[in-house]
Scaffold this active site. Structure first.
Site, short mmCIF file in Angstrom:
data_model
loop_
_atom_site.label_atom_id
_atom_site.label_comp_id
_atom_site.label_asym_id
_atom_site.label_seq_id
_atom_site.Cartn_x
_atom_site.Cartn_y
_atom_site.Cartn_z
N SER A 174 29.74 41.58 -3.41
CA SER A 174 29.74 43.14 -3.11
C SER A 174 28.46 43.28 -2.03
O SER A 174 28.25 42.35 -1.31
CB SER A 174 29.56 44.05 -4.09
OG SER A 174 29.93 45.26 -3.72
N ASP A 202 36.59 43.66 -4.01
CA ASP A 202 35.37 43.71 -4.70
C ASP A 202 35.55 42.47 -5.23
O ASP A 202 36.11 42.57 -6.58
CB ASP A 202 34.90 44.77 -5.20
CG ASP A 202 33.50 45.11 -5.45
OD1 ASP A 202 32.90 43.74 -5.64
OD2 ASP A 202 32.77 45.92 -5.58
#
Length: 341
Positions: free
Chosen positions: A49, A209
């Protein structure tokens, strides 16, 4: 990775770095890297991320001052693109129902792509590396990006997994695509639909993610044989080391219950590892609790606080860190106990 591109010095010991994800908290990673790169030369860097964003820029050759400038001047609110931002909660709900994410993520992708292009980096071919002494499991790239493949329910390490799991030549894959996928906070940004090769059962993988499965894969660069590592892997985590009492967070109502359920599902895998001494002893823990990961309206004061906390946490860690002691304590080749698995 050229040592001058990281910190401007040559007589330094090598290190690999793994960066945790944390949305807008990424500036804290840069604060920690400032101290870490003053003492070490980063060879390989991995991230999830926001950690993947910082990792990609570092691998591409951004210096610490350049990273500081980019992250300090970054307008996170500009990443809230698409029609949903203009129609409040109703628009957000419709965007999630229709597109599985409130914001498109195109602005985020364009920003990453432009920053990498400034260093003449487009595909993973531009981030290749090979050092004498690498074992057969060592990926030949400076960067590793962690993403979650929800179409198959598995964690991917890109570009390493591109060929075997996606049927794609890693050298031709765009770095910005992998980083954008890793930053796809569920329901916040739309998932990335990645076209796989003809050898795969499905022609599309749905990527989100990496923190959904592992937000802090600190063992990613560890050797798979019994040979001691030539240099350490140090993790940078965007939270403080937790005690049993600090982890106690009761769910008093359905909303809190839902939040705790999601938090538990996304953090339980990493927490098992972080609770182990051999992980804690090679991890820089940064206090970022006063800022939410999705607070895209973060203030300049909060930004500076995160940056300062990252720097001070790294200073404290480096003051006592000793790679030789870590090896003798934990690595099986040195007779250590509690060795990494």
């Amino acid at each position: 990775m050229d040592s001058h591109a990281v910190s401007g010095a040559s007589a330094k010991t090598n290190v690999d770095v793994v960066l945790e994800g944390g949305g807008v908290k990424g500036i804290a990673l840069v604060g920690a890297l400032r101290e870490l790169c003053a003492a070490h030369t980063v060879q390989r860097v991995a991230g999830t991320s926001a950690g993947a964003i910082v990792a990609a820029l570092l691998a591409a050759g951004y210096t610490i001052p350049e990273l500081e400038q980019e992250m300090r001047s970054l307008d996170f609110a500009s990443f809230q693109d698409g029609p949903a931002r203009h129609f409040g909660k109703v628009g957000a709900a419709l965007a999630v129902l229709l597109h599985n994410g409130v914001f498109k993520g195109d602005a985020l992708h364009a920003w990453i792509e432009a920053r990498l292009a400034d260093k003449n980096v487009t595909t993973f071919q531009h981030l290749r590396r090979k050092e004498e002494g690498d074992d057969t499991s060592t990926p030949p790239y400076k960067l590793a990006v962690v993403v979650s493949d929800i179409s198959r329910g598995r964690e991917l390490h890109l570009p390493e997994d591109y060929e075997a799991l996606c049927g794609v030549n890693p050298d031709t894959a765009k770095v910005a695509d992998a980083v954008r996928a890793s930053a796809s906070i569920p329901f916040y940004f739309r998932p990335v639909k990645f076209r796989t090769g003809p050898s795969q059962e499905s022609r599309r993988a749905v990527l989100v993610d990496g923190g959904l499965l592992s937000n802090f894969p600190v063992a990613l660069f560890d050797r798979q044989d019994s040979t001691p590592p030539r240099w350490p892997t140090i993790g940078i985590k965007l939270s403080m080391r937790r005690t049993a009492s600090q982890q106690w967070q009761p769910a008093r109502n359905p909303v809190e219950l839902a939040r705790r359920l999601v938090s538990t599902m996304t953090s339980a895998h990493d927490r098992i590892h972080v609770d182990q001494n051999h992980v804690q002893d090679r991890t820089i823990f940064i206090d970022t609790d006063k800022v939410r990961s999705t607070d895209f309206r973060i203030t300049q004061e909060q930004t500076e606080m995160l940056y300062a906390n990252g720097g001070s946490a790294a200073q404290q860690f480096l003051a006592t860190w000793d790679f030789g002691q870590w090896l003798s304590r934990y690595h099986p080749s040195q007779g250590g106990t509690g060795a990494p698995s």
